[in-house]
Design a protein around this motif. Structure first.
Motif, PDB file in Angstrom:
ATOM      1  N   PRO A   1      10.643 -60.448  -5.712  1.00 52.73           N
ATOM      2  CA  PRO A   1      12.106 -61.331  -6.110  1.00 52.73           C
ATOM      3  C   PRO A   1      12.970 -60.395  -6.865  1.00 52.73           C
ATOM      4  O   PRO A   1      13.736 -60.795  -7.650  1.00 52.73           O
ATOM      5  CB  PRO A   1      12.690 -62.560  -6.125  1.00 52.73           C
TER       6      PRO A   1
ATOM      7  N   GLY B   1      14.743 -59.624  -2.655  1.00 59.00           N
ATOM      8  CA  GLY B   1      13.958 -60.780  -1.729  1.00 59.00           C
ATOM      9  C   GLY B   1      12.861 -60.340  -1.362  1.00 59.00           C
ATOM     10  O   GLY B   1      12.188 -59.475  -1.641  1.00 59.00           O
TER      11      GLY B   1
ATOM     12  N   LYS C   1      15.076 -66.150   5.185  1.00 61.52           N
ATOM     13  CA  LYS C   1      15.259 -66.727   4.360  1.00 61.52           C
ATOM     14  C   LYS C   1      15.138 -66.447   3.098  1.00 61.52           C
ATOM     15  O   LYS C   1      14.610 -67.549   1.665  1.00 61.52           O
ATOM     16  CB  LYS C   1      13.963 -67.658   4.697  1.00 61.52           C
ATOM     17  N   ASP C   2      14.466 -65.270   2.777  1.00 61.17           N
ATOM     18  CA  ASP C   2      14.032 -64.863   1.088  1.00 61.17           C
ATOM     19  C   ASP C   2      14.667 -63.522   1.224  1.00 61.17           C
ATOM     20  O   ASP C   2      14.547 -63.524  -0.068  1.00 61.17           O
ATOM     21  CB  ASP C   2      12.309 -64.373   1.556  1.00 61.17           C
TER      22      ASP C   2
END
Length: 136
Positions: free
Chosen positions: A89, A85, A67-68
């Motif tokens: 980030p 990420g 998700k990141d």
């Protein structure tokens, strides 16, 4: 002494990049996601400021591995070159093995050592973190 830019790319040469900023860290990651993404027992990275990294040839394919995080690789030969990420980030993780001169960058730490494969024995002593390297 000013940082000398570094270049790298994929196995087939279709995708190339340039690192124009000094890395914030050089790290080995033992996490399962890195192992799977590279088909290797670990990955060695440098983390560079996003503003100091650019693609110079071709367009990498992208895969959202969590998700990141998004991993970038050559859509032709499959070579993974970078990741963006995770906890930072504003940094780009560049695979040291994809650099034209990988010998310029020596890892100083290892992350996710708690899940390191039991048969992996590094020839150098590194600062070891059971989970992610707190610098990354």
């Amino acid at each position: 002494m000013a940082f000398r830019p570094a270049e790298g790319g994929c196995l087939c040469g279709a995708v190339r990049y340039r690192v124009e900023a000094e890395p914030k860290l050089a790290d080995i990651c033992h996490c399962a996601m890195c192992r799977k993404s590279a088909g290797a027992p670990f990955i060695a990275w440098i983390a560079v400021p996003y503003a100091g990294f650019r693609w110079t040839q071709g367009k990498p394919a992208a895969y959202r591995s969590s998700k990141d995080a998004t991993r970038y690789f050559c859509g032709n030969c499959g070579s993974q070159m970078a990741m963006v990420g995770g906890p930072t980030p504003d940094l780009v993780g560049v695979l040291i093995g994809s650099l034209d001169e990988p010998e310029r960058f020596t890892p100083t730490a290892e992350g996710w050592a708690a899940v390191k494969l039991p048969w992996v024995k590094l020839a150098m002593n590194l600062e070891s973190h059971p989970e992610n390297n707190p610098e990354f």
